[in-house]
Design an enzyme around this catalytic site. Sequence first.
Site, PDB file in Angstrom:
ATOM      1  N   HIS A  26      23.188 -30.375 -15.785  1.00  0.00           N
ATOM      2  CA  HIS A  26      23.888 -31.614 -15.435  1.00  0.00           C
ATOM      3  C   HIS A  26      25.348 -31.349 -15.108  1.00  0.00           C
ATOM      4  CE1 HIS A  26      23.805 -36.143 -15.680  1.00  0.00           C
ATOM      5  NE2 HIS A  26      25.102 -35.901 -15.562  1.00  0.00           N
ATOM      6  N   HIS A  28      28.417 -32.108 -11.590  1.00  0.00           N
ATOM      7  CA  HIS A  28      28.686 -32.788 -10.328  1.00  0.00           C
ATOM      8  C   HIS A  28      29.649 -31.957  -9.492  1.00  0.00           C
ATOM      9  CE1 HIS A  28      27.085 -36.298 -12.461  1.00  0.00           C
ATOM     10  NE2 HIS A  28      27.994 -36.101 -13.395  1.00  0.00           N
ATOM     11  N   TYR A  45      35.327 -45.278 -11.130  1.00  0.00           N
ATOM     12  CA  TYR A  45      36.421 -44.336 -11.413  1.00  0.00           C
ATOM     13  C   TYR A  45      36.654 -43.506 -10.159  1.00  0.00           C
ATOM     14  CZ  TYR A  45      32.423 -41.227 -11.937  1.00  0.00           C
ATOM     15  OH  TYR A  45      31.259 -40.529 -11.709  1.00  0.00           O
ATOM     16  N   ARG A 120      18.040 -40.412  -9.348  1.00  0.00           N
ATOM     17  CA  ARG A 120      18.754 -40.979 -10.490  1.00  0.00           C
ATOM     18  C   ARG A 120      18.858 -42.498 -10.396  1.00  0.00           C
ATOM     19  NH1 ARG A 120      24.975 -39.795 -12.657  1.00  0.00           N
ATOM     20  NH2 ARG A 120      24.393 -39.444 -14.818  1.00  0.00           N
ATOM     21  N   HIS A 175      22.427 -37.698 -21.298  1.00  0.00           N
ATOM     22  CA  HIS A 175      23.442 -37.771 -22.351  1.00  0.00           C
ATOM     23  C   HIS A 175      22.906 -38.305 -23.684  1.00  0.00           C
ATOM     24  CE1 HIS A 175      25.748 -36.774 -18.948  1.00  0.00           C
ATOM     25  NE2 HIS A 175      26.102 -37.986 -18.570  1.00  0.00           N
ATOM     26  N   ASP A 242      27.793 -31.678 -18.132  1.00  0.00           N
ATOM     27  CA  ASP A 242      28.397 -32.916 -17.621  1.00  0.00           C
ATOM     28  C   ASP A 242      29.753 -32.638 -16.963  1.00  0.00           C
ATOM     29  OD1 ASP A 242      28.408 -35.662 -17.051  1.00  0.00           O
ATOM     30  OD2 ASP A 242      29.447 -36.171 -18.906  1.00  0.00           O
TER      31      ASP A 242
END
Length: 287
Positions: A26, A28, A45, A120, A175, A242
């Site tokens: 996980h 990005h 954000y 997702r 998560h 993450d």
Amino acid sequence: MEYCLAPLEHIAPAGFSLPANACDTHAHVVTDDTDAYPFVTNRSYTPPAAPEKRYLSMLEKTGMQRGVLVQISVYGDDNRYMLQVLKRHPHNLRGIGVVRETITDQQLREMHEAGVRGLRINVLFGGGTGFDAMETLARKIADYGWHMQFLLDARQLPELLPRLKKLPVPGVIDHMGHMPVAEGTNHPGFRAMQELIEHHGWWVKLSGAYRISEDFPEFKDVVPWAQALIATSEDRMLWGSDWPHVSITRMPDTGHLLSQLTTWAPQAAIRKKILVDNPATLYGFTS
């Protein structure tokens, strides 16, 4: 909209010897070319640049050889940048896309060839695809052997269970359920996660401890939570960094997050399942 904090330049050593082909399931990527790849206006954000080169550096510093990129919400369903990165690393990277219900089979086929292995559903941040689309999308991806990945608050699960259990594809929960560990492992949301793991073949990402903990930066309150999930089925657990850790007020050390596995899963054989075997099964990595 102010930029999120940037990830730390220095990453601490993992604190244990990682098995070969360890996978961060996980993370990005965010290009610095905001003209060619604009952010959606309804984003929650604004992330700093976290481009391919820096992402690969993070993998190297943490001792990971494989990775799974998750389409970040600020790009909406514009998967172009993630797909370009995947195509450059076909042997060691896979992806999770974000699409709308109108996606065509030809588009899905092209995404599959690029390395995408799931879609997702995101109901926590602007720019995502919501629950209304999940049945339609699950039917469209079933023949590809993909899964649905869910960014939700596990306190939503009891109400959603009837629908989730009927999906024709397995699910992955981000998560550790993204609900405060202070709720306790007897909470109906946690029990619902366990039901999906035990009886419906779902998976859970042991990621985002800093999103569910009140104990920064040690996250000791997450230990019983993570251990209870692993005890539910060590064969359905994944680990994710993450990175670049967006939309938070305090920046964790990615290496320290990885080191938590030695407490959550003290046995090296179980850590190998979480870091190597399980991701290979779910995302189709081969030696």
